[in-house]
Each structure stands twice: as structure tokens, then as C-alpha cells.
Design an enzyme around this catalytic site. Structure first.
Site, PDB file in Angstrom:
ATOM      1  N   ASP A  41      57.204 -13.797  70.003  1.00  0.00           N
ATOM      2  CA  ASP A  41      56.660 -13.893  71.310  1.00  0.00           C
ATOM      3  C   ASP A  41      55.261 -13.280  71.327  1.00  0.00           C
ATOM      4  OD1 ASP A  41      57.023 -11.063  70.631  1.00  0.00           O
ATOM      5  OD2 ASP A  41      57.985 -10.624  72.611  1.00  0.00           O
ATOM      6  N   GLY A  42      54.571 -13.100  70.042  1.00  0.00           N
ATOM      7  CA  GLY A  42      53.085 -12.778  69.918  1.00  0.00           C
ATOM      8  C   GLY A  42      52.931 -11.303  69.580  1.00  0.00           C
ATOM      9  N   LYS A 195      15.890  -8.428  88.146  1.00  0.00           N
ATOM     10  CA  LYS A 195      16.660  -9.643  88.576  1.00  0.00           C
ATOM     11  C   LYS A 195      17.702  -9.010  89.644  1.00  0.00           C
ATOM     12  CE  LYS A 195      20.062  -8.758  84.713  1.00  0.00           C
ATOM     13  NZ  LYS A 195      20.544  -9.236  83.538  1.00  0.00           N
ATOM     14  N   ASP A 225      25.913 -12.206  76.675  1.00  0.00           N
ATOM     15  CA  ASP A 225      27.020 -12.910  76.973  1.00  0.00           C
ATOM     16  C   ASP A 225      26.979 -14.035  77.220  1.00  0.00           C
ATOM     17  OD1 ASP A 225      29.674 -13.205  77.829  1.00  0.00           O
ATOM     18  OD2 ASP A 225      29.697 -11.715  79.348  1.00  0.00           O
ATOM     19  N   GLY A 228      22.545 -16.449  80.125  1.00  0.00           N
ATOM     20  CA  GLY A 228      21.699 -16.999  81.156  1.00  0.00           C
ATOM     21  C   GLY A 228      20.269 -16.160  81.544  1.00  0.00           C
TER      22      GLY A 228
END
Length: 313
Positions: A41-42, A195, A225, A228
Site C-alpha cells: 500500500d506504499g 514585486k 521554485d 517566474g
């Protein structure tokens, strides 16, 4: 009778094996043996395959998503505690959930505080990490925290570039302190980007505070991340007359379309550490290993030596 420090052994979680191998090599010991049993099941269970009774145990694990990485680390700390390790030090090059260091709106968790409590409850006796998103996260711990700065490995690289008309830049107001620290060491100018976000990872507007005309700019940040912010900042600076724009980011999260944004941006180079393994290679991305830094500081901790000389900022 002379006092003798307990022997040290280094182990790794499954997603940080390569970095741990490099740290162990620089430290001068073989990487310890650990296996992970998995259920259908992981669910998984770590097991130390050698005795660690009475030893100092370093467990290398960057806690980037998925949450399995954090769970592996917690289970390994608990296993080490129950195996009678004398000292248990999680070595967390990238401390996940560090962006959740405060309540920025009602009814949200302080994730970094929760992670700190989980690590201590599991049995960590000391924490070692690098370039936390917010320095005050150290205060969430009741145990000693060795907060290393990647500047000790980035600054020599920057100096090797021999850039004229150098300007250090922060991609946002929150990183201005880091940018000023770099600029002080390099005796360079500083500019800051202002920003406003429409939502997480979505920038609405960006303005530049300072002049970059005719300058070689290096953006400094703790992580990248989606890419952008850095891509937009680089494009803006070239538009304002910068000769070149590079970026230094400690933790290469690089999620979503980050690789494409970096490739298509005006950035000439992105320099990162190997705190998080890259998902793929890129001609614009250069990796500077943090393994020698961690190995040296771990050796100092093992022998109760001062580590203050390792901080350039």
C-alpha cells in the site's frame, strides 16, 4: 582516563543518497547501510543494517516534496533513538515547509514550527541545515541548530568570474538582507526588485529599485521554485540596460515549467547547490556541491570544535 568522542556514522534517506555519498566521501567514512522495506500500500519501514549503539549518527535528508522524504527522516530518527544512538543529527540541506514560517492570513498552519516539533519528538538531538527561508525558524527548535550559509561556497565561485561593474540584486524585498551581505563581501552595488503577487507563484507587478545600466548583475536568493520571479527580474534588468544577469539560488526546487522559464529567460547562468537533486540537466544551470561544507562542519561538530569560522555572512 581520557575522554573519547563516540564514533560517527553517516546514513541517508532514499532521495538524498547521492549527496550523502559525497558528504561521506569528504568526511572520510563509508556511507552507512540502511534498507527500506515497502508494503504493497506504499507504507515503508527503514532499518539500520549495522550497529549504531552509543554512536553519533548523521542522517542526511533534504525534506522536499513529496512528504515521504520527511516521513523517511522521522522514521530513521526514531529507529536510531530506539537503537541506542548517543547523538542523532538530521542533516537537512533543504528544510522543506520553511516558507510556512508564520501566519500570513487567518486559519493557516505554521508548518515550519510543526516540522521542528516533529523532528525533536522523533529524537533529534541536534539539527544541521543550510540557508533557511527565514532565519527565525531556528527559534522553533529547543535543540542546537547549525544553520550554514551557502555563501561560503558561492562567493569563491563569484570571485572566480572576475566580473567588472558587479551589482548584487535581490529578487524581492525579503531577500535584501542576503543581497547586502553578499555586496558587502564583494564591495559591490545593490539593487532590489519590488514585486506584488496575485497568488502563490504568480507575480502581478515587478519594479526595480536602483540602476543596473552597464552593470553585470547577480541575483541572490535562497531558493528557486517555478522560476517566474528570477526570469522576470532578469528580463527587467536587461531591459534597463544590464550587461548580463546571473542568479545564485541555494535550493533548486524547479517545479512546474521552471526549466523552460530559465532556458527562455535573459539569465546567462543559474548557479545552485545539490541540496536537491536536479530533475534534468540544463545548459544554463551550474551545480556547486555543498557536500564539502557539510562534511567539514560535521567533522567539527563531531570533535566539538567551533564552526563560527565557516560563516562568511
Amino acid at each position: 582516563m581520557s575522554h573519547q568522542e563516540p564514533e560517527a556514522k553517516i546514513f541517508a534517506c532514499s532521495q538524498s543518497v547521492h549527496l550523502a555519498e559525497q558528504i561521506a566521501k569528504n568526511y572520510g567514512v563509508p556511507l552507512g547501510k540502511v534498507t527500506f522495506s515497502k508494503f504493497s500500500d506504499g507504507e515503508f519501514q527503514p532499518s539500520f543494517e549495522e550497529s549504531i549503539r552509543g554512536l553519533r549518527v548523521f542522517i542526511v535528508c533534504s525534506t522536499f516534496p513529496s512528504a515521504d522524504n520527511l516521513m523517511e527522516l522521522l522514521l530513521m530518527i526514531d529507529a536510531a533513538k530506539r537503537a541506542s544512538a548517543r547523538h542523532i543529527t538530521p542533516v537537512i540541506p533543504y528544510f522543506g515547509y520553511a516558507r510556512q514560517d508564520r501566519k500570513d492570513k487567518p486559519r493557516v498552519p505554521i508548518g515550519a514550527k510543526l516540522i521542528a516539533k516533529l523532528l525533536e519528538t522523533a529524537g533529534a538531538t541536534r539539527i544541521m541545515t543550510m540557508d533557511l527561508h527565514a532565519d527565525q525558524i531556528q527559534g522553533f527548535f529547543e535543540k542546537p541548530v547549525d544553520h550554514l550559509f551557502a555563501s561560503t561556497i558561492f562567493l569563491p565561485y563569484v570571485q572566480s568570474l572576475n566580473l567588472e561593474n558587479l551589482t548584487i540584486a535581490s529578487p524581492d524585498m525579503g531577500g535584501s538582507k542576503r543581497a547586502y551581505a553578499y555586496s558587502k563581501f564583494l564591495t559591490s552595488d545593490v539593487v532590489v526588485c519590488y514585486k506584488q503577487r496575485k497568488a502563490a507563484n504568480v507575480i502581478e507587478t515587478m519594479e526595480l529599485i536602483g540602476d543596473v545600466r552597464g552593470r553585470n548583475v547577480i541575483l541572490v536568493d535562497d531558493m528557486i521554485d517555478t522560476g517566474g520571479t528570477l526570469a522576470k527580474a532578469a528580463d527587467l534588468m536587461i531591459e534597463r540596460g544590464a550587461l548580463s544577469v546571473r542568479a545564485i539560488c541555494t535550493h533548486a526546487i524547479l517545479s512546474g515549467e521552471a526549466y523552460e522559464k530559465i532556458e527562455n529567460s535573459q539569465l546567462s547562468e543559474l548557479i545552485v547547490t545539490d541540496s536537491i537533486p536536479l530533475k534534468k540537466e540544463s545548459a544554463k544551470i551550474k551545480v556547486v556541491s555543498c557536500a564539502p561544507l557539510f562534511a567539514e562542519v560535521m567533522h567539527m561538530v563531531q570533535h566539538n570544535n567551533s564552526i563560527s569560522g565557516k560563516f562568511l555572512m
